[in-house]
Scaffold this motif. Structure first.
Motif, short mmCIF file in Angstrom:
data_model
loop_
_atom_site.label_atom_id
_atom_site.label_comp_id
_atom_site.label_asym_id
_atom_site.label_seq_id
_atom_site.Cartn_x
_atom_site.Cartn_y
_atom_site.Cartn_z
N ASN A 62 79.90 90.18 46.89
CA ASN A 62 78.82 90.00 45.92
C ASN A 62 78.94 91.04 44.81
OD1 ASN A 62 76.37 88.96 44.83
ND2 ASN A 62 75.66 88.53 46.90
N ASP A 75 76.83 90.79 52.94
CA ASP A 75 77.64 89.72 52.38
C ASP A 75 79.00 89.58 53.05
OD1 ASP A 75 76.07 88.53 50.12
OD2 ASP A 75 75.92 90.63 49.61
N ARG A 94 82.23 79.81 43.14
CA ARG A 94 81.16 80.81 43.28
C ARG A 94 80.88 81.38 41.90
NH1 ARG A 94 80.07 85.11 47.35
NH2 ARG A 94 77.83 85.47 47.04
N ARG A 95 79.60 81.64 41.61
CA ARG A 95 79.22 82.26 40.34
C ARG A 95 78.27 83.41 40.62
NH1 ARG A 95 77.21 79.02 35.82
NH2 ARG A 95 75.65 78.14 37.22
N LEU A 96 78.57 84.56 40.03
CA LEU A 96 77.80 85.77 40.30
C LEU A 96 77.48 86.50 39.00
CD1 LEU A 96 79.83 87.13 43.35
CD2 LEU A 96 77.56 86.08 43.43
N PRO A 97 76.37 87.23 38.91
CA PRO A 97 75.24 87.24 39.85
C PRO A 97 74.49 85.90 39.82
CG PRO A 97 75.17 89.14 38.36
CD PRO A 97 76.15 88.18 37.80
N GLY A 98 73.84 85.57 40.92
CA GLY A 98 73.23 84.26 41.05
C GLY A 98 72.12 84.01 40.03
N ALA A 99 71.34 85.05 39.68
CA ALA A 99 70.25 84.85 38.73
C ALA A 99 70.80 84.43 37.37
CB ALA A 99 69.42 86.12 38.60
N ALA A 136 73.72 82.95 36.93
CA ALA A 136 74.29 81.61 37.11
C ALA A 136 73.19 80.56 36.95
CB ALA A 136 74.94 81.50 38.49
N GLN A 157 73.38 77.06 33.74
CA GLN A 157 73.84 75.88 34.47
C GLN A 157 74.89 75.10 33.69
OE1 GLN A 157 72.84 74.53 37.72
NE2 GLN A 157 72.46 76.71 37.82
N LEU A 160 69.88 81.80 45.84
CA LEU A 160 70.10 81.70 44.39
C LEU A 160 70.47 83.07 43.82
CD1 LEU A 160 67.13 79.34 43.46
CD2 LEU A 160 69.56 78.81 43.14
N LEU A 161 69.77 84.11 44.24
CA LEU A 161 70.05 85.46 43.73
C LEU A 161 71.46 85.92 44.12
CD1 LEU A 161 66.69 87.35 44.42
CD2 LEU A 161 67.62 86.69 42.20
N ASP A 162 71.93 85.49 45.29
CA ASP A 162 73.25 85.90 45.77
C ASP A 162 74.37 85.00 45.26
OD1 ASP A 162 72.24 88.05 47.07
OD2 ASP A 162 72.18 87.11 49.05
N GLY A 163 74.02 83.97 44.53
CA GLY A 163 75.06 83.07 44.02
C GLY A 163 75.63 82.15 45.08
N ASN A 164 74.95 82.04 46.23
CA ASN A 164 75.43 81.13 47.27
C ASN A 164 74.96 79.70 47.04
OD1 ASN A 164 76.76 83.12 48.79
ND2 ASN A 164 74.82 83.75 49.71
N GLU A 202 73.57 76.88 43.86
CA GLU A 202 73.33 76.58 42.45
C GLU A 202 71.98 75.87 42.33
OE1 GLU A 202 75.04 77.31 39.75
OE2 GLU A 202 76.90 78.08 40.62
#
Lengths: 333, 176
Positions: free
Chosen positions: A70, A111, A244-249, A251, A255, B82-86, B88
């Protein structure tokens, strides 16, 4: 890293300090399992601005298991930053400037990725102190194409010895805002036996304006540098998607960038009238890192890490060479 | 952090909007204009609150007495994924882990309000700190799992596929 290399923070009176970027980067290629690791500790923004951020990116791609790891984001005050070391709560990279050895640690049990290893240079560094143009700013870098390592990493509870892994290291620093009109294409490709290739050029964001391409080849003790028109470089096919796309917020915010167009294969031919290299890299899987500028409004750049396998053949110093290995290609826009 | 009491959903929402108002006043103004006087209900796990701006001031409560024009519902595990990117967002929506209900215009405004928060989070240490606190407080209790959604969850007609193909919009159909 030599005795002279260290992080390059701006002085208090530096008028471009808000664009400050600096990072220590490692790629680890475990030839036995095919796993490719990326460990990066980076500084974004003026050290004197509380908005500035420190990022620790610790991910590894394992065949058939995807990306594990992560990104950690924290403030300058919460990180430990030395003259040639960056430490966060879950990861850190430190350079012993007297020996050039690099120590890396990842403690990200949540992670599924942890690592502890040291790496010593096998090859001499490539030092590019010149300010290479990057939109309205610049970038410089320092590269060690190959290091040998001792230590291990643990992936989802399974420990692997890294004694036979190959390591690449670079240090980049400069002044730019993420989201400015720039991009770059960079790759490193390492065999288990000692040959290394490093490829790089800067571009505009659309990758229409391509600056001079450079290819560094290290084969045993022989080093060659190809550049510009002596290199024919092309993309083939299309990688189906980044997994995978990081950081998730970030991403979630972008979209529209969930399925970027990325190459499935790279073909590279270099010939300068004396030495010759043909290299083909085939992508396995992609990762999108979204770099947000802590200062510039709407400053976002997309860093795509593509891991895979490569093969090559050619002639260096009148000796025929060929082989295969693991590589990583970075497409930034 | 660990000695502080766990924040409730309502306290998180109030803290997020307060951080936005402080760190990104322009973003806060845009959020107020986008949301206007609409009231929404937000559900997270077994908590639920209603939110509404009254004269530019955020009100959060269990029952505010305003007509609800949209609601959003999810759980802590989905937020952490979502925060961890796991995970979408489109997968979370299609899989039913994230529900946004209302007229199209109201749902679009809810999404824009969330985007304003996410956009500001890149430059707001306080928003990042709240995300870190949420992870710290909820990661032990949230049940995480890996989701692999099979596209499409609804039938896709031949004509739609032909159109997407003609426009070079199908995965793998284009050339770089």
């Amino acid at each position: 890293m030599t005795r002279l290399d260290s992080l390059r923070p701006p002085a208090l009176w530096d008028s471009s300090q808000e664009k400050y970027k600096d990072w220590l980067h490692l790629n680890v290629f475990d030839h036995e399992t095919g796993a490719v690791g990326l460990i990066n500790a980076s500084l974004h923004g003026s050290p004197f601005d509380p908005r500035s951020r420190v990022l620790g990116t610790t991910v590894v791609n394992v065949p058939d298991r995807g990306w594990i790891g992560n990104v950690e984001v924290t403030g300058f005050d919460e990180a430990t930053i030395g003259s040639s070391a960056i430490g966060l709560s879950r990861s850190g990279i430190a350079v012993d400037a007297t020996k050039g050895a690099i120590l890396a640690s990842v403690r990200d049990s949540q992670d599924g990725f942890s690592a502890t290893f040291s790496a010593e240079p096998v090859t001499a560094p490539i030092d590019i102190e010149e300010h290479l143009s990057l939109a309205d700013g610049w970038i410089s870098w320092y590269v060690v194409p190959r290091l040998r390592t001792s230590g291990n990493w643990t992936i989802n509870g399974q420990e692997f010895d890294l004694a036979n892994a190959s390591v690449y290291h670079d240090h980049n620093w400069g002044r730019w805002h993420w989201g400015d009109d720039f991009g770059w294409e960079w790759g490193c490709f390492l065999t288990s036996g000692g040959t290394s290739f490093v490829l790089a050029r800067t571009t505009d964001r659309a990758h229409r304006k391509l600056n001079r391409l450079s290819l560094f080849v290290q084969s045993g003790t022989e080093r060659r540098n190809f550049s510009g028109a002596s290199i024919d470089f092309s993309y083939m096919g299309e990688l189906s998607c980044v997994s995978r796309r990081l950081p998730g917020a970030l991403a979630a915010l972008h979209q529209d960038r969930a399925c970027p167009r990325l190459p499935a294969q790279l073909k590279l031919s270099a010939y300068d009238g004396i030495d010759e290299i043909d290299l083909t890299f085939t992508a396995r899987e992609g990762l999108q890192l979204i770099a947000a500028d802590p200062i510039a409004l709407n400053g976002f750049t997309f860093i795509h890490e593509i891991v895979g396998e490569f093969s090559y053949r050619g002639e260096i110093g009148a000796a025929a060479i060929s082989g295969s290995g693991l590589g990583i290609f970075e497409y930034v826009d | 952090m660990s000695t502080e009491a766990r924040l409730t959903l309502g306290e998180y929402i109030a803290a997020l909007v307060d951080a936005l108002a402080t760190d990104d006043p322009a973003g806060f103004t845009r959020m107020r204009e986008i949301v206007d006087a609409r009231a929404a209900r937000i559900e997270l796990d077994d908590e639920a609150v209603e939110v509404v701006f009254v004269v530019g001031q955020l009100h959060v409560g269990a029952k505010l007495g305003f007509p609800i024009e949209g609601y959003g519902s999810t759980n802590s595990a989905t937020v952490l994924d979502l925060l961890d990117g796991n995970l979408e967002v489109n997968t979370a929506v299609l899989d039913g882990r994230l529900r946004l209900v209302g007229d199209a215009d109201d749902v679009a405004r809810m999404c824009i309000a969330i985007e304003i928060l996410l956009n500001a989070s890149a430059r707001s240490p306080r928003l990042q700190s709240l995300a870190g606190r949420f992870r710290h407080e909820r990661s032990g209790t949230a049940e995480r799992s890996v989701y692999n959604l099979v596209w499409y969850p609804f039938a896709c007609s031949d004509s739609e596929l032909a159109l997407l193909n003609r426009l070079d919009l199908l995965p793998g159909s284009g050339k770089l």
